[in-house]
Design a protein around this motif. Structure first.
Motif, PDB file in Angstrom:
ATOM      1  N   ARG A  98      38.633  47.875  50.891  1.00 60.89           N
ATOM      2  CA  ARG A  98      38.037  48.344  49.463  1.00 60.89           C
ATOM      3  C   ARG A  98      39.213  48.957  48.658  1.00 60.89           C
ATOM      4  O   ARG A  98      39.752  49.220  46.859  1.00 60.89           O
ATOM      5  CB  ARG A  98      37.073  49.737  49.479  1.00 60.89           C
ATOM      6  N   ILE A  99      39.856  49.977  49.327  1.00 58.31           N
ATOM      7  CA  ILE A  99      41.452  50.384  48.337  1.00 58.31           C
ATOM      8  C   ILE A  99      41.948  49.715  47.637  1.00 58.31           C
ATOM      9  O   ILE A  99      42.478  49.859  46.335  1.00 58.31           O
ATOM     10  CB  ILE A  99      42.375  51.246  49.525  1.00 58.31           C
ATOM     11  N   ARG A 100      42.397  47.826  48.033  1.00 61.18           N
ATOM     12  CA  ARG A 100      42.698  47.129  47.397  1.00 61.18           C
ATOM     13  C   ARG A 100      42.098  46.549  46.185  1.00 61.18           C
ATOM     14  O   ARG A 100      43.027  46.568  45.252  1.00 61.18           O
ATOM     15  CB  ARG A 100      43.294  46.271  48.587  1.00 61.18           C
ATOM     16  N   PHE A 101      41.086  46.858  46.549  1.00 60.83           N
ATOM     17  CA  PHE A 101      40.319  46.102  45.257  1.00 60.83           C
ATOM     18  C   PHE A 101      40.393  47.063  44.251  1.00 60.83           C
ATOM     19  O   PHE A 101      40.736  47.256  42.661  1.00 60.83           O
ATOM     20  CB  PHE A 101      38.793  45.791  45.089  1.00 60.83           C
ATOM     21  N   VAL A 102      40.088  48.559  44.590  1.00 64.03           N
ATOM     22  CA  VAL A 102      40.003  49.561  43.120  1.00 64.03           C
ATOM     23  C   VAL A 102      41.533  49.479  43.062  1.00 64.03           C
ATOM     24  O   VAL A 102      41.911  49.442  41.313  1.00 64.03           O
ATOM     25  CB  VAL A 102      39.517  50.568  44.402  1.00 64.03           C
ATOM     26  N   HIS A 103      42.632  49.653  43.240  1.00 63.74           N
ATOM     27  CA  HIS A 103      43.977  49.448  42.502  1.00 63.74           C
ATOM     28  C   HIS A 103      44.023  48.760  41.933  1.00 63.74           C
ATOM     29  O   HIS A 103      44.660  48.934  40.990  1.00 63.74           O
ATOM     30  CB  HIS A 103      45.004  49.697  44.107  1.00 63.74           C
ATOM     31  N   ALA A 104      43.429  47.512  42.347  1.00 58.76           N
ATOM     32  CA  ALA A 104      43.891  46.151  41.354  1.00 58.76           C
ATOM     33  C   ALA A 104      43.024  46.257  40.219  1.00 58.76           C
ATOM     34  O   ALA A 104      43.861  46.218  38.906  1.00 58.76           O
ATOM     35  CB  ALA A 104      44.164  44.488  42.139  1.00 58.76           C
ATOM     36  N   GLN A 105      41.987  47.014  40.339  1.00 55.06           N
ATOM     37  CA  GLN A 105      41.323  46.972  39.278  1.00 55.06           C
ATOM     38  C   GLN A 105      42.261  48.136  37.760  1.00 55.06           C
ATOM     39  O   GLN A 105      41.941  47.735  37.335  1.00 55.06           O
ATOM     40  CB  GLN A 105      39.669  47.402  39.834  1.00 55.06           C
ATOM     41  N   VAL A 106      41.785  48.636  38.495  1.00 59.48           N
ATOM     42  CA  VAL A 106      43.233  50.025  38.011  1.00 59.48           C
ATOM     43  C   VAL A 106      44.128  49.334  37.546  1.00 59.48           C
ATOM     44  O   VAL A 106      44.565  49.798  36.143  1.00 59.48           O
ATOM     45  CB  VAL A 106      42.668  51.672  38.939  1.00 59.48           C
ATOM     46  N   ARG A 107      44.499  48.563  38.209  1.00 60.04           N
ATOM     47  CA  ARG A 107      46.009  48.335  37.538  1.00 60.04           C
ATOM     48  C   ARG A 107      45.587  47.643  36.334  1.00 60.04           C
ATOM     49  O   ARG A 107      46.714  47.779  35.299  1.00 60.04           O
ATOM     50  CB  ARG A 107      46.599  47.578  38.870  1.00 60.04           C
ATOM     51  N   ARG A 108      44.880  46.607  36.574  1.00 60.69           N
ATOM     52  CA  ARG A 108      44.837  46.147  35.288  1.00 60.69           C
ATOM     53  C   ARG A 108      44.575  47.003  34.256  1.00 60.69           C
ATOM     54  O   ARG A 108      44.366  46.472  33.184  1.00 60.69           O
ATOM     55  CB  ARG A 108      43.168  44.716  35.441  1.00 60.69           C
ATOM     56  N   LEU A 109      42.799  47.722  34.550  1.00 58.56           N
ATOM     57  CA  LEU A 109      41.938  48.412  33.135  1.00 58.56           C
ATOM     58  C   LEU A 109      43.756  49.344  32.717  1.00 58.56           C
ATOM     59  O   LEU A 109      43.964  49.094  31.597  1.00 58.56           O
ATOM     60  CB  LEU A 109      41.453  49.275  34.020  1.00 58.56           C
TER      61      LEU A 109
ATOM     62  N   THR B 209      23.337  56.425  51.595  1.00 60.10           N
ATOM     63  CA  THR B 209      23.171  54.704  51.179  1.00 60.10           C
ATOM     64  C   THR B 209      24.514  53.240  51.986  1.00 60.10           C
ATOM     65  O   THR B 209      24.446  52.412  51.027  1.00 60.10           O
ATOM     66  CB  THR B 209      23.635  54.864  49.516  1.00 60.10           C
ATOM     67  N   GLY B 210      25.342  54.712  52.351  1.00 57.85           N
ATOM     68  CA  GLY B 210      26.753  53.254  52.638  1.00 57.85           C
ATOM     69  C   GLY B 210      27.778  53.394  51.978  1.00 57.85           C
ATOM     70  O   GLY B 210      27.852  54.258  50.690  1.00 57.85           O
ATOM     71  N   VAL B 211      28.400  52.633  52.330  1.00 54.69           N
ATOM     72  CA  VAL B 211      30.143  52.399  51.125  1.00 54.69           C
ATOM     73  C   VAL B 211      29.562  51.642  49.331  1.00 54.69           C
ATOM     74  O   VAL B 211      29.102  50.293  50.179  1.00 54.69           O
ATOM     75  CB  VAL B 211      30.393  51.829  52.163  1.00 54.69           C
ATOM     76  N   SER B 212      29.755  51.854  48.669  1.00 60.66           N
ATOM     77  CA  SER B 212      29.771  51.372  47.739  1.00 60.66           C
ATOM     78  C   SER B 212      31.368  50.435  47.526  1.00 60.66           C
ATOM     79  O   SER B 212      32.674  51.133  47.196  1.00 60.66           O
ATOM     80  CB  SER B 212      30.143  52.238  46.563  1.00 60.66           C
ATOM     81  N   TYR B 213      31.050  49.303  46.641  1.00 62.29           N
ATOM     82  CA  TYR B 213      32.299  48.433  46.308  1.00 62.29           C
ATOM     83  C   TYR B 213      32.171  47.829  44.871  1.00 62.29           C
ATOM     84  O   TYR B 213      33.056  46.783  44.649  1.00 62.29           O
ATOM     85  CB  TYR B 213      31.947  46.486  47.073  1.00 62.29           C
ATOM     86  N   ARG B 214      31.583  49.032  44.038  1.00 58.45           N
ATOM     87  CA  ARG B 214      31.187  48.890  42.564  1.00 58.45           C
ATOM     88  C   ARG B 214      32.944  49.212  42.654  1.00 58.45           C
ATOM     89  O   ARG B 214      33.975  49.951  42.905  1.00 58.45           O
ATOM     90  CB  ARG B 214      30.771  49.297  42.100  1.00 58.45           C
ATOM     91  N   LEU B 215      33.509  48.451  41.484  1.00 61.45           N
ATOM     92  CA  LEU B 215      34.681  48.759  41.222  1.00 61.45           C
ATOM     93  C   LEU B 215      34.586  49.161  39.715  1.00 61.45           C
ATOM     94  O   LEU B 215      33.339  49.482  38.221  1.00 61.45           O
ATOM     95  CB  LEU B 215      35.411  47.897  40.644  1.00 61.45           C
ATOM     96  N   PRO B 216      35.365  50.316  39.193  1.00 63.81           N
ATOM     97  CA  PRO B 216      35.964  50.996  37.686  1.00 63.81           C
ATOM     98  C   PRO B 216      35.379  49.834  36.449  1.00 63.81           C
ATOM     99  O   PRO B 216      36.300  48.473  36.587  1.00 63.81           O
ATOM    100  CB  PRO B 216      36.654  51.564  37.748  1.00 63.81           C
TER     101      PRO B 216
END
Length: 389
Positions: free
Chosen positions: A171-182, A371-378
């Motif tokens: 999940r951290i990998r996804f978030v970092h990539a999304q923030v990097r893109r944005l 509610t468990g872990v959220s996999y939403r991305l910014p």
């Protein structure tokens, strides 16, 4: 090297005089993100946030039906062409490190807040986090997320494919990539000066700190590790770093390598920026809230008299001064006082059989939700304009 980000020119010259090969490698990775995941989030960019969240969750749970209509690169990542385990992976080697973490968990998490995160955010990675505003909007929640990630990767089986430590690392990998893109698409981000947002260099440096500097700082607070436990602790973080998308060319191999990476990265990095000063002081002031100490007077007393002195003792006066940490007040010998206090607490808890209570305190200081872990991305570079994630 060509195309050196301008902020690194002076530090790079000094670092080359120390270790030319390591300095070249570090600076090269300031221009690198995570090619695999960067491509995945780019392909997912047109999707509504909720749909992207459902696809990622399906991938985490290996739900082939849920991924049927997902973008192909996402399907490849989870199902059709997943990255193989590295040749060096030995999950059986994690046991001693897991036991050491659980035995020293309070000291490890204390060291993480007062020392390790300060080491990390003193670098230019602070610009990536400061520009999103995430740390300022919810610094306490971020600290709790860090705590939970550690609890999960150091839980027996946590880094198995089905484990929460595995999922949170990815999940951290996804978030970092999304923030990097944005962030990379904003006008504020100065590529020529800073390189790539949340670069591979910064992530390699950070995970090296998470392993080697955690051991060092937690020992200063009273933790103890055998030789086998130290090696195993680093094995756990090495694999977690791999799952977080850090290229093996900048991912440490053992404790000595992690310390070398920390040292050469510290020389390459410019002096702490205003963002680093603001962020590290914000983290220090958020620490009592993580422990549910929200009374303003008590919180200020703890920060001023205990946390700042301990942090200064761990990271050293030079860095503490650069980060504008206060010099006056507090404990005369903060690390010794902390170790004595922890020893007394441990003896009391053993006498009162409070192990379960202590563990529940750790859980309260970590980001667990019903509610468990959220996999939403910014979906926006700035936290105040992004949807909930």
């Amino acid at each position: 090297m060509e195309n050196i980000p301008s902020a690194y020119v002076d530090g790079y010259a000094r670092a080359r005089a120390v270790d030319r090969e390591a300095a070249d490698n570090y600076i090269a990775h300031t221009l690198v993100g995570d090619p695999v995941m960067d491509a995945v989030v780019e392909e997912m960019a047109p999707l509504p946030q909720g749909l992207a969240h459902r696809f990622i969750q399906a991938g985490m749970e290996e739900d082939r039906d849920g991924l049927r209509n997902a973008p192909q690169l996402l399907r490849d990542f989870f199902i059709d062409a997943p990255q193989p385990d590295p040749d060096w992976l030995d999950r059986d080697a994690f046991g001693p490190g897991v036991r050491a973490f659980q035995r020293n968990s309070v000291l490890v998490l204390s060291a993480f807040v007062t020392g390790v995160l300060i080491d990390g955010f003193s670098t230019l990675i602070s610009k990536s986090f400061a520009q999103t505003g995430r740390i300022f909007d919810n610094g306490v929640w971020r600290l709790k997320q860090n705590n939970r990630h550690q609890l999960e990767i150091f839980f027996p089986g946590g880094l198995e494919r089905y484990g929460e430590g595995w999922k949170l690392s990815v999940r951290i990998r996804f978030v970092h990539a999304q923030v990097r893109r944005l962030l990379g698409e904003t006008e504020e981000w100065e590529h020529d000066a800073w390189g790539v947002p949340i670069s591979a260099a910064h992530l390699g440096y950070a995970v090296g700190c998470f392993a080697a500097r955690t051991v060092k700082h937690s020992e200063a607070l009273g933790a103890r590790y055998t030789t086998e436990e130290r090696a195993s602790f680093h094995d756990v973080w090495r694999y977690a770093g791999y799952l977080m998308g850090i290229p093996e060319s900048i991912l440490f191999t053992d404790e000595d390598h992690a310390l070398r990476l920390y040292r050469i990265g510290s020389v390459c990095e410019p002096p702490p920026t205003q963002e680093a000063i603001i962020m590290t002081n914000a983290l220090i002031n958020s620490a009592p809230l993580v422990a549910n100490i929200d009374d303003p007077v008590e919180r200020k007393k703890l920060v001023t008299n205990v946390i700042y002195p301990i942090s200064r003792a761990l990271v050293g006066n030079e860095l503490a001064d650069e980060l504008k940490f206060p010099r006056k007040n507090g404990l005369l010998f903060p690390l010794l006082a902390y170790r004595i206090d922890q020893r007394i607490r441990k003896l009391k808890s053993q006498f009162r059989k409070e192990v379960a209570q202590n563990f529940s305190t750790l859980l309260e200081a970590s980001a667990y939700e019903e509610t468990g872990v959220s996999y939403r991305l910014p979906d926006h570079a700035h936290a105040e304009r992004s949807g909930k994630w």
